[in-house]
Design a protein around this motif. Structure first.
Motif, PDB file in Angstrom:
ATOM      1  N   LYS A 113       0.829  -1.198   0.000  1.00 43.17           N
ATOM      2  CA  LYS A 113       0.000   0.000   0.000  1.00 43.17           C
ATOM      3  C   LYS A 113       0.865   1.249   0.000  1.00 43.17           C
ATOM      4  O   LYS A 113       1.523   1.521  -0.981  1.00 43.17           O
ATOM      5  N   ALA A 115      -0.276   4.796   1.076  1.00 40.46           N
ATOM      6  CA  ALA A 115      -1.133   5.867   0.555  1.00 40.46           C
ATOM      7  C   ALA A 115      -0.513   7.252   0.725  1.00 40.46           C
ATOM      8  O   ALA A 115      -0.839   8.172  -0.013  1.00 40.46           O
ATOM      9  N   ALA A 116       0.374   7.414   1.702  1.00 41.12           N
ATOM     10  CA  ALA A 116       0.970   8.725   1.988  1.00 41.12           C
ATOM     11  C   ALA A 116       2.197   8.981   1.109  1.00 41.12           C
ATOM     12  O   ALA A 116       2.849   8.056   0.639  1.00 41.12           O
ATOM     13  N   ASP A 139       0.752   5.171   5.383  1.00 42.55           N
ATOM     14  CA  ASP A 139      -0.636   5.288   4.940  1.00 42.55           C
ATOM     15  C   ASP A 139      -1.346   6.553   5.393  1.00 42.55           C
ATOM     16  O   ASP A 139      -2.425   6.857   4.896  1.00 42.55           O
ATOM     17  N   ALA A 140      -0.765   7.295   6.343  1.00 43.59           N
ATOM     18  CA  ALA A 140      -1.443   8.486   6.861  1.00 43.59           C
ATOM     19  C   ALA A 140      -0.407   9.479   7.385  1.00 43.59           C
ATOM     20  O   ALA A 140       0.190   9.264   8.443  1.00 43.59           O
ATOM     21  N   LYS A 188      -7.571   5.656   8.324  1.00 44.28           N
ATOM     22  CA  LYS A 188      -8.482   5.192   7.277  1.00 44.28           C
ATOM     23  C   LYS A 188      -7.694   4.806   6.044  1.00 44.28           C
ATOM     24  O   LYS A 188      -8.109   3.927   5.289  1.00 44.28           O
ATOM     25  N   GLU A 190      -7.157   6.352   3.179  1.00 45.45           N
ATOM     26  CA  GLU A 190      -7.796   6.609   1.888  1.00 45.45           C
ATOM     27  C   GLU A 190      -7.141   7.766   1.135  1.00 45.45           C
ATOM     28  O   GLU A 190      -6.990   7.702  -0.083  1.00 45.45           O
ATOM     29  N   ASP A 191      -6.777   8.823   1.834  1.00 46.73           N
ATOM     30  CA  ASP A 191      -6.263  10.024   1.157  1.00 46.73           C
ATOM     31  C   ASP A 191      -4.779  10.273   1.400  1.00 46.73           C
ATOM     32  O   ASP A 191      -4.219  11.270   0.929  1.00 46.73           O
ATOM     33  N   GLY A 192      -4.135   9.377   2.133  1.00 44.10           N
ATOM     34  CA  GLY A 192      -2.719   9.560   2.439  1.00 44.10           C
ATOM     35  C   GLY A 192      -2.468  10.502   3.595  1.00 44.10           C
ATOM     36  O   GLY A 192      -1.335  10.687   4.013  1.00 44.10           O
ATOM     37  N   LEU A 193      -3.503  11.120   4.119  1.00 45.04           N
ATOM     38  CA  LEU A 193      -3.372  12.061   5.229  1.00 45.04           C
ATOM     39  C   LEU A 193      -3.856  11.472   6.541  1.00 45.04           C
ATOM     40  O   LEU A 193      -3.206  11.594   7.563  1.00 45.04           O
ATOM     41  N   ARG A 194      -5.036  10.881   6.528  1.00 44.94           N
ATOM     42  CA  ARG A 194      -5.646  10.369   7.765  1.00 44.94           C
ATOM     43  C   ARG A 194      -5.903   8.885   7.679  1.00 44.94           C
ATOM     44  O   ARG A 194      -6.559   8.212   7.319  1.00 44.94           O
TER      45      ARG A 194
END
Length: 194
Positions: A113, A115-116, A139-140, A188, A190-194
């Motif tokens: 994965k 995401a971040a 991821d976040a 979560k 999903e957006d790479g932030l949270r």
């Protein structure tokens, strides 16, 4: 393999105690570095496509080596970072060509994965130059417990026509984090932030 690698270095940093308190489980960071030939050393080139391709190749190689050194499954990786030191025969843009366009995708594959954004740093330096590889949760980006860094240094590199490329992967955040913010179990992804 298109990249000319003079040497690979892999090391693991394991913290078992902090301020006299046990860290259980220990926090671990794995650093994987490649000392490579800089195909553009000593000359200006408008296109840096060769270094971009090298970055893609090294993202997977160094990411996989770091995960293997930790002895974890890819999805157990928690944070990552990347850095490059360009020898004096090169330019800072050579590090950017390796790190930014294509290194991230195969690194994300190596850690399952990601995401971040992958935190990064770059510099020009001679033999023995050190660089801090910044770290963030894969991821976040808002997970403060994973804001960290690991120093990367090769005693005999980079030579003038070389580049040291470093990737760090961790299986945890800092030891005993307590400055608040988003917690790992709240991600979560999903957006790479949270």
């Amino acid at each position: 393999m298109a990249v000319k690698i003079r040497k690979l270095i892999v090391q693991v940093d394991e913290i078992r105690s902090e301020m006299g308190r046990p860290v259980d489980p220990p926090t671990r960071k794995a650093l994987a570095m490649a000392v490579i030939d800089n195909p553009y050393a000593g000359r200006y080139a408008e296109s840096l496509d060769e270094l971009i391709a090298i970055g893609e190749e090294l993202g997977g190689l160094l990411g996989s080596r770091a995960v293997e050194a930790l002895g974890i499954a890819p999805d157990q990786a928690q944070s990552y970072g990347k850095a490059a030191i360009v020898g004096e025969g090169g330019e800072l843009e050579h590090a950017a060509a390796i790190l930014h366009p294509k290194l991230g995708a195969p690194l994300r594959q190596a850690v399952s994965k990601g995401a971040a954004l992958v935190p990064s740093s770059k510099k020009i330096g001679g033999i023995g130059t050190a660089i801090d590889v910044p770290l963030g949760h894969k991821d976040a980006a808002f997970v403060r417990s994973h804001f960290d860094a690991m120093e990367a240094r090769v005693a005999d590199a980079p030579r003038a026509s070389e580049i040291v490329v470093a990737v760090v992967v961790t299986d945890s955040g800092r030891p005993m984090p307590r400055v608040g913010g988003l917690q790992s179990h709240e991600i979560k992804g999903e957006d790479g932030l949270r």
